[in-house]
Design an enzyme around this catalytic site. Structure first.
Site, PDB file in Angstrom:
ATOM      1  CB  THR A  11      -0.910  -0.021   1.249  1.00 40.73           C
ATOM      2  OG1 THR A  11      -1.609  -1.260   1.245  1.00 40.73           O
ATOM      3  CG2 THR A  11      -1.897   1.110   1.239  1.00 40.73           C
ATOM      4  CD  GLU A 124       7.227  13.882   9.742  1.00 39.12           C
ATOM      5  OE1 GLU A 124       8.091  14.759   9.873  1.00 39.12           O
ATOM      6  OE2 GLU A 124       6.428  13.582  10.660  1.00 39.12           O
ATOM      7  CB  VAL A 127       5.158   9.112  14.589  1.00 41.09           C
ATOM      8  CG1 VAL A 127       4.168   9.575  15.653  1.00 41.09           C
ATOM      9  CG2 VAL A 127       6.233   8.239  15.206  1.00 41.09           C
ATOM     10  N   GLY A 182     -11.497  -2.370   6.225  1.00 44.07           N
ATOM     11  CA  GLY A 182     -10.069  -2.426   5.941  1.00 44.07           C
ATOM     12  C   GLY A 182      -9.230  -1.563   6.876  1.00 44.07           C
ATOM     13  CD  GLU A 185      -2.830  -5.237   9.447  1.00 46.46           C
ATOM     14  OE1 GLU A 185      -2.686  -6.315   8.851  1.00 46.46           O
ATOM     15  OE2 GLU A 185      -2.254  -4.182   9.147  1.00 46.46           O
ATOM     16  CE  LYS A 200       1.777   4.554  14.377  1.00 49.48           C
ATOM     17  NZ  LYS A 200       0.348   4.434  14.081  1.00 49.48           N
ATOM     18  N   GLY A 298      -2.999   5.426   5.980  1.00 50.57           N
ATOM     19  CA  GLY A 298      -3.546   5.511   4.621  1.00 50.57           C
ATOM     20  C   GLY A 298      -2.442   5.672   3.608  1.00 50.57           C
TER      21      GLY A 298
END
Ligand code: HSE
Length: 403
Positions: A11, A124, A127, A182, A185, A200, A298
């Protein structure tokens, strides 16, 4: 022309190629040079994909190609990703990563290699997805002593909790819906048990202090025990429940770091961060609070953050951009000694006993649960709260920290 390689064509990897391609003009103008993806490393082939001819299966091809100066590691995990990153940095190639697990575990070591080799390790996207919080800590906030970072750092759990709040859904229903969309998981453990948020906050706490915060030592509690009934009480109190990741400097110089669900006022800015969004409060000693908000996950937001790192690497060619994260271990505060208010649900039959045990507390009752009572305690240490709950034995139904 800068030649780059992308490790992992999932992705985020396909997103990086897309951002570089679709924003070609912006990227090359701001980098001062055109960026070209020369290789995509993946175990799989992608017949029919517009970039199928770039796909390779052998990392050495990339490592040995002197034209490649920047590598985007978006494959995840701490096995091959760690080895490839080390080899790339040792070869003087900069690496941009979205891999929070690897950054949390080996960030200090990889930054040290980059500094030694006059290249860059940037992360970058590890997190807050597309939210530029790391670059802000390293640049805009650089004169500050950062005293605290409090954030909603996991989109999946924030979606689940938002759904429970809005629809009165129970945890299992909300998780199922998150999976169908989605967001979660099939094995949601890393998100719902708080491990993802823990990694994070370990990264942010390390950057905040300049020393290494070991994620494995951070007290971490997920959202699996939060119920629809907890939200009934939160609603009645004008509050909501969020999974917060927190790191704060203590007076003795240690750092309190933890991940746990918290009840917080609906008026708090973090209460307004809903669904898959992330929100991060950074408190500086001069600046006060600054809040970052946006897409914490995303394809394109995360890929945009990786591409921002690529541009930063080009701007910092042959030198290492400022980033302090030493391998020296940061001293963590003992969570058991830290104070806060708690919300404790008890059986109605134990209400009087609870009032005595938690003296000075206020009681909250909601019509949906006549068989129990909610107790909002005074400020207590975690240890004191546990001791008091132990006195009430099986009459305690649940306990949530309050912000
Ligand atoms: N599983 C993560 C989340 C993805 O839900 O926030 C982004 O790190």
């Amino acid at each position: 022309m800068i030649e780059a390689a992308v490790l992992g064509y999932g992705t985020v990897g396909s997103g990086v190629v897309e951002v570089i391609e679709r924003n070609r003009e912006e990227v090359s103008r701001r980098a001062g040079e055109e960026v070209h993806v020369k290789y995509i490393l993946d175990l799989r082939d992608f017949p029919g994909d517009p970039y199928e001819d770039k796909v390779v299966h052998d990392f050495n091809l990339i490592l040995e190609d002197e034209e490649v100066s920047i590598i985007c590691e978006v494959m995840g995990g701490v096995g091959a990703a760690y080895q490839f990153t080390k080899q790339a940095l040792e070869a003087g190639k900069s690496v941009c990563s979205s891999n929070k697990e690897l950054v949390a575990k080996h960030g200090a070591e990889l930054l040290a290699i980059a500094a030694r080799k006059h290249c860059n390790y940037m992360f970058e996207a590890s997190v807050g997805g597309g939210i530029p919080v790391i670059r802000s800590i390293n640049n805009a906030l650089t004169p500050e002593r950062i005293e605290a970072v409090t954030g909603i750092l996991n989109g999946t759990t924030n979606y689940i909790l938002s759904k429970m709040e809005r629809e009165g859904a129970d945890y299992a229903q909300a998780l199922k819906q998150a999976q169908e969309l989605g967001y979660a998981e099939r094995n949601p453990e890393a998100d719902v048990e708080g491990h993802d948020a823990c990694r994070k906050i370990a990264i942010l706490a390390s950057l905040m202090t300049g020393n290494n915060v070991d994620a494995e030592k951070i007290y971490t509690e997920g959202i699996t025990k939060i119920t629809a009934a907890d939200f009934d009480y939160a609603r009645a109190a004008g509050m909501t429940i969020k999974l917060l990741a927190r790191a704060s400097l203590q007076e003795d110089g240690s750092v309190l770091a933890m991940v746990a669900p918290h009840m917080l006022s609906k008026e708090h800015s973090l209460a307004m961060v809903n669904d898959v969004f992330n929100g991060i409060f950074v408190t500086g000693n001069m600046l006060g609070d600054t809040m970052f908000y946006g897409h914490g996950a995303g394809k394109l937001p995360t890929a945009s953050a990786v591409t921002a790192d690529v541009i930063d690497c080009i701007r910092n060619r042959d030198r290492t951009a400022w980033c302090i994260w030493e391998e020296t271990e940061c001293r963590l505060a003992d969570v058991a000694q830290t104070k806060k208010k708690f919300f404790v649900r008890v059986k109605a039959s134990a209400r009087k006993a609870a009032e005595e045990v938690f003296s000075g507390s206020s009681i909250l009752e909601v019509p949906e649960h006549p068989e129990e009572a909610g107790v909002i305690t005074q400020e207590l240490t975690e240890r004191e709260c546990s001791e008091k709950c132990a006195l009430l034995k099986e009459n305690v139904i649940s306990r949530i920290r309050m912000l």
